[in-house]
Design an enzyme around this catalytic site. Sequence first.
Site, PDB file in Angstrom:
ATOM      1  N   GLU A 187     -67.403  12.488   4.651  1.00 51.63           N
ATOM      2  CA  GLU A 187     -68.321  12.633   3.524  1.00 51.63           C
ATOM      3  C   GLU A 187     -68.638  14.097   3.230  1.00 51.63           C
ATOM      4  OE1 GLU A 187     -71.404   9.958   4.830  1.00 51.63           O
ATOM      5  OE2 GLU A 187     -69.932   8.326   4.841  1.00 51.63           O
ATOM      6  N   TYR A 205     -77.924   8.497   9.052  1.00 50.18           N
ATOM      7  CA  TYR A 205     -77.226   7.749  10.098  1.00 50.18           C
ATOM      8  C   TYR A 205     -78.123   7.540  11.314  1.00 50.18           C
ATOM      9  CZ  TYR A 205     -72.787   7.831   7.642  1.00 50.18           C
ATOM     10  OH  TYR A 205     -71.789   7.622   6.726  1.00 50.18           O
TER      11      TYR A 205
END
Length: 385
Positions: A140, A98
């Site tokens: 996640e 990310y």
Amino acid sequence: MLSEKSRPVIEATLPLVGSRIGEITADFYNRLFTAHPELLDGLFSRSNQRSGEQQRALAGSIAAFATHLVNNPGTLPEKVLSRIAHKHASLGITEEQYGVVYEHLFAAIAADLADVITPEIAEAWTEVYWLMADALIKLEKDLYAAQANTRMWTPWRVVSKQAAGKDSMTFTLEPADDTPVTAAKPGQYVSVKVTLPDGLRQVRQYSLSGSAGTSRIFTTKLNDGGEVSTALHTAVEPGDILEISNPYGEITLKEGEGPVILASAGIGCTPTASILRSLADAGTGRDVLVLHAERSLDSWALSGQMTADAARIDAELQLWLETPQAGAKQGFMSLREVDLPADASLYLCGPLPFMKKIRDEAIEAGIPATRIHYEVFGPDVWLAN
């Protein structure tokens, strides 16, 4: 929750960023793959990059998320986030990635909006990005922790490869080592990794079309424009080993006793076939209505399986074909032609225009949006509305 400082900035700049997000994401991917070409090997789809599908998916997700924050400042778009998190987990996306995405995405934003961007605008959109990223990272991590093993990819042996209607093939796989296996739920999918002739590894998600549990049965269509399906059809044979992810996907059969409607079109029948198989195996007492639309009868990949399973539980099956065929309705599916059971839950999968039409008709018929469940492979901005 979006801060009061950032909310008016996002509200004011959302039209501009939204109008440019397609160009921004295209530039972002160019920057990302220039800096990290390894991400195209076993993670990002080369076919989706060529078609622009990946760019549209990212653009739609960002726009939908920011719009939700502006319109609903105290909440997050949980349905959109859940779908993305399951897709990310099936690819093995990590928390560290990310940060990589942020670096190149915001470089693309700064370049595209160089004439208008200010520190305040950059700060506000940074907040939006990390609100979305942090929510996905948490989801996640939970998805990874729920699996029976900690491995991203495990080896599975192809035990059969059988034709399934025109241009489709059903693959049955069994574990090729002793890694603990997560039992799949009806309607879930797995990612399948193959090595292409040029040596590049590519990944695609396929809904599990057969029985749930520890088996892995999926059906692919050849003429979908993807490199993975082509490789599976032309180069993979029984005895070969494939790398498969754990099962993911939040569109699974919900417990209950109410009626179930399974509506699909084309190869979208794979998750609904899995749900139908689970109902038939359980000998369900629920009323089940099976609706499927196809170009022609020989194109229906799972016609035998779905017809037999519907018969096992006396489920009503209605079929729409573009090519006239005795016993089927001609043309495109419409719920206006169907006597829908009261208090039903609808499970829906197929091309996006088909799903939008059927979802709209279902809501018009009185089925609450909370009881309409759909599987989407690709951008789905309309679903956030």
